[in-house]
Enzyme design. Structure first.
Site, PDB file in Angstrom:
ATOM      1  N   CYS A 226       0.835  -1.193   0.000  1.00 52.01           N
ATOM      2  CA  CYS A 226       0.000   0.000   0.000  1.00 52.01           C
ATOM      3  C   CYS A 226       0.877   1.252   0.000  1.00 52.01           C
ATOM      4  CB  CYS A 226      -0.941   0.075   1.186  1.00 52.01           C
ATOM      5  SG  CYS A 226      -2.123  -1.253   1.288  1.00 52.01           S
TER       6      CYS A 226
ATOM      7  N   ARG B 163       5.997  -0.445  -4.297  1.00 53.27           N
ATOM      8  CA  ARG B 163       5.575  -1.093  -3.063  1.00 53.27           C
ATOM      9  C   ARG B 163       4.602  -2.237  -3.330  1.00 53.27           C
ATOM     10  NH1 ARG B 163       6.590   1.829   1.507  1.00 53.27           N
ATOM     11  NH2 ARG B 163       4.759   1.065   2.591  1.00 53.27           N
TER      12      ARG B 163
ATOM     13  N   TRP C 204      -2.903  -2.767  -1.717  1.00 52.27           N
ATOM     14  CA  TRP C 204      -2.487  -4.161  -1.894  1.00 52.27           C
ATOM     15  C   TRP C 204      -3.485  -4.971  -1.087  1.00 52.27           C
ATOM     16  CZ3 TRP C 204      -0.416  -8.353   0.911  1.00 52.27           C
ATOM     17  CH2 TRP C 204       0.296  -9.293   0.154  1.00 52.27           C
TER      18      TRP C 204
ATOM     19  N   ASN D 142      -2.891   1.900   5.501  1.00 48.26           N
ATOM     20  CA  ASN D 142      -1.954   0.823   5.186  1.00 48.26           C
ATOM     21  C   ASN D 142      -1.845  -0.020   6.444  1.00 48.26           C
ATOM     22  OD1 ASN D 142       0.155  -0.802   4.454  1.00 48.26           O
ATOM     23  ND2 ASN D 142       1.689   0.830   4.286  1.00 48.26           N
ATOM     24  N   GLY D 143      -2.083  -1.327   6.329  1.00 52.35           N
ATOM     25  CA  GLY D 143      -2.012  -2.197   7.511  1.00 52.35           C
ATOM     26  C   GLY D 143      -3.253  -3.055   7.612  1.00 52.35           C
TER      27      GLY D 143
ATOM     28  N   GLU E 291      19.456 -17.492  -2.986  1.00 52.40           N
ATOM     29  CA  GLU E 291      19.110 -16.160  -3.493  1.00 52.40           C
ATOM     30  C   GLU E 291      18.867 -16.202  -5.011  1.00 52.40           C
ATOM     31  OE1 GLU E 291      18.068 -13.575  -2.360  1.00 52.40           O
ATOM     32  OE2 GLU E 291      18.511 -11.962  -3.752  1.00 52.40           O
TER      33      GLU E 291
ATOM     34  N   LYS F 204      15.388 -15.107  -6.747  1.00 50.77           N
ATOM     35  CA  LYS F 204      15.293 -14.073  -7.785  1.00 50.77           C
ATOM     36  C   LYS F 204      14.515 -14.613  -8.973  1.00 50.77           C
ATOM     37  CE  LYS F 204      15.937 -11.251  -6.064  1.00 50.77           C
ATOM     38  NZ  LYS F 204      16.343 -11.064  -4.733  1.00 50.77           N
TER      39      LYS F 204
ATOM     40  N   LYS G 206       6.918  -4.541  -1.974  1.00 53.33           N
ATOM     41  CA  LYS G 206       8.308  -4.230  -1.654  1.00 53.33           C
ATOM     42  C   LYS G 206       8.525  -4.208  -0.153  1.00 53.33           C
ATOM     43  CE  LYS G 206      12.515  -2.943  -2.546  1.00 53.33           C
ATOM     44  NZ  LYS G 206      13.400  -4.038  -2.987  1.00 53.33           N
TER      45      LYS G 206
END
Ligand code: F6R
Length: 627
Positions: free
Chosen positions: A2, A27, A76, A102-103, A493, A497, A622
């Site tokens: 968000c 984000r 989001w 947001n939350g 990693e 990716k 993000k």
């Protein structure tokens, strides 16, 4: 997760907010909306659209909005599908109060029941909508009681009734040219301009307009007007918050000619590593300086062990850090997923040092782990990329990774900078604990200084090769990544990716574990990426190399297609594998910073070939500010 952008001031409100939201797109979101008001208007006008910002812009083109203050949001989805109705801002019954959030409001069903019983009508599936109604009800009750509350007073009462996590922006048509913001969990940054004020979830959202920012702490409220910003706690008591001058170049948060932020950020790694090292080592004295520490050297030296907690890519850095610290400082290190740490009932040991690794500094699980560590009596250090982030404020010491803003959802330059910071910490601890003398320290520092130029060489030599490999491998259904020792976290990693941006299933494994199960997967369709670099001067590295060669042979004997990441000058590897990407030689503990670069490039080019949304992969955010 968000994005929030709010503005009050003389500029055209809608472009400021929409542009800010665009800069926060990284984000992650699946719908967007905006509310605008002006002193002449009795209502707040709201416009929302599912999907990307361009959908909102299309609606705004047909129904232009104008005003003197406003707030926007990219959502989001957590509660309710990503539809127009569920997109923020949300309104109360009168349409005179709007809220962006947001939350997660954990007790929203209970509050919704109570408010419904009082006659409130809800039109969305979201938890956020109850906040607007709650504020409306609180203001109505206060008027009925003959002591009307202003918007900020009503928000103060409302936030005390919420459980969960929230960053809020609230407007009321009854109090034009004012935005009330509150924080308990997810980040809120306030921008202080001349005759104008801003709020955002993150610096890039407003950096084009002001560099003077205040990061709200948990339990803070901000009341923004054209005249300035006042800060209070949730009881309305004034609090003093320091202004931070942000030195990031706004251009750093733009693509600068690259097709994607991720590619730009991969190429920025030499600079990010140089900046993370800058001023922290002395080749004259062999000493390491880790600036922002409330912990003295003696206290660091006394630590009996280190507990690291982190998530995702930062967790991979943590695993590599374990090898670095245990090898250079002979100090035991435990690594936990932050989301697991609290729930495994850890054994309190105040002599253990807590280490949190996080790019954003706002990851809810990592912050929860930090609080748990502190509650158990441990001092904590944070390795963090965002200056002033929550984790840094709560830590006893912070090592900032100076990677600059990382916009691509898939972490790249933050990861290599975290490895650099961990190497510096391992050096420091090694010296303090008497395991590294001056000559050894200086030799390792000299090698660290060479890393950025070696990455430049890899970027030049391996980019085309990875792009070509992507042609052959982009249709694979699965990938395996193998490594041993400190290279195993890099295998993890590489797999992460690939899966997050290309949606190909990928797994990282310790190469020696193959025969305990995963060998069953190998056939002629399976690409297996193997980290098989070597440091000729290090017997442990040579042994690890030999063992990895055997693992490669086990894969090729079963027709697996091996892509090796090997050291320049290795004349053995070429005859054993289908493809080799060579990287310059480096000491065992620094090779991971080099090895990850071709893995990032490979994932990137495969994702591009598959037409995926590289910078904003589906379902990902993000900054993960909810548990
Ligand atoms: C992967 C990625 C995530 C983050 C994770 C932790 O590319 O970016 O796995 O590493 O969400 O985020 P931070 O480091 O901000 O705590």
């Amino acid at each position: 997760m968000c994005g929030i952008v709010g503005y009050v001031g003389p500029r055209k409100v809608v472009p400021v907010i929409v542009e800010g939201l665009r800069r926060l797109e990284y984000r992650g979101y699946d719908s967007a909306g905006i509310a605008v008001g002006s002193p002449e208007s009795a209502l707040l006008e709201v416009c929302r659209a599912p999907g990307k910002l361009q959908n909102l812009e299309a609606v705004l083109k047909d129904h232009p909005l104008d005003g003197t203050y406003g707030i926007g949001h990219t959502r989001w989805a957590t509660h309710g599908r990503p539809t127009e109705e569920n997109a923020h801002p949300h309104r109360d019954c009168t349409g005179r109060i709007v809220v962006v959030h947001n939350g997660i409001v954990e007790n929203y069903l209970e509050l919704k029941r109570e408010l419904t019983a009082l006659g409130h009508k809800f039109v969305t599936e979201t938890d956020t909508e109850i906040i607007a109604h709650l504020i409306e009800q609180i203001q109505k009750d206060s008027e009925d009681a003959g002591a009307p509350l202003k918007l900020e007073g009503a928000v103060q009462r409302a936030v005390k009734l919420l459980t969960g996590a929230f960053a809020l922006g609230v407007l009321s048509a009854a109090e034009p040219d004012k935005i009330v913001a509150a924080r308990s969990g997810p980040p809120v940054v306030v921008g202080v301009g001349e005759g104008e004020s801003f709020i955002a979830s993150d610096v890039p959202g407003i950096l084009h307009y002001t560099r003077n920012m205040v990061f709200l702490a948990d339990g803070d409220m901000a009341i923004l007007t054209r005249q300035g910003v006042t800060f209070t706690d949730f009881d309305g008591n004034p609090v003093k918050r320091e202004l931070t001058r942000i030195h990031w170049d706004p251009i750093q948060a733009e693509k600068g000619g690259y097709k994607h932020f991720m590619l730009k950020e991969i190429w920025e790694q030499p600079r990010a590593i140089r900046d993370t090292t800058l001023g922290r080592i002395s080749l004259d004295s062999g000493k390491v300086f880790l600036g922002e520490m409330d912990l003295g050297d003696e206290e660091l030296a006394r630590a009996a062990s280190i507990n690291i907690a982190a998530c995702g890519t930062s967790w991979h850095a943590a695993l590599a850090g374990k090898y670095m610290i245990e090898r250079l400082a002979r100090l035991p290190v435990d690594v936990d997923y932050a989301s697991e740490y609290r729930y495994r009932n850890p054994i309190p040991d105040p002599a253990a040092l807590g280490l949190l690794i996080t790019q954003s500094g706002e990851t809810a699980d990592t912050l929860a782990a930090q609080r748990e560590m502190k509650a158990m009596g441990s001092k904590t250090i944070a390795i963090c990329n965002v200056v002033g982030a929550m984790v840094a404020r709560e830590a006893h010491g912070v090592i900032y990774t100076h990677a600059g803003p990382e916009i691509g959802v898939a972490s790249t330059k933050a990861f290599s900078s975290q490895l650099t910071a961990l190497f510096l910490l391992a050096l420091k601890l090694g010296q303090l604990r008497g395991h590294l003398d001056k000559a050894q320290s200086v030799a390792l520092m000299e090698e660290l200084i060479k890393v950025p130029a070696k990455i430049e060489e890899i970027l030049r030599s391996a980019s085309d090769q990875c792009e070509k490999l992507a042609v052959n491998f982009s249709n694979a259904r699965d990938f395996l990544y193998l490594g041993r020792g400190v290279h195993f976290p890099i295998a993890l990693e590489g797999a992460l990716k690939l899966k997050e941006i290309s949606y190909i299933h990928a797994e990282g494994y310790p190469a020696g574990e193959m025969k305990h199960g995963p060998n069953a997967l190998i056939d002629e369709t399976l690409p297996v990426v193997v980290l098989v670099t070597r440091d000729e001067t290090d017997p442990a590295s040579k042994l690890r190399y030999e063992k990895t060669l055997s693992n490669i042979q086990e894969v090729t004997a079963r027709s697996g297609r091996v892509i090796a990441i090997a050291t320049e000058g290795d004349s053995t590897i070429g005859s054993l594998v289908e493809q080799t990407i060579f990287i310059p030689p480096a000491p065992e503990l620094l090779a991971p910073i080099l090895e990850v670069v071709p893995l990032q490039l490979l994932a990137y080019y495969i994702a591009v070939r598959r037409g995926a949304d590289v910078d904003q992969p589906r379902n990902l955010a993000k900054s993960v500010t909810v548990e």
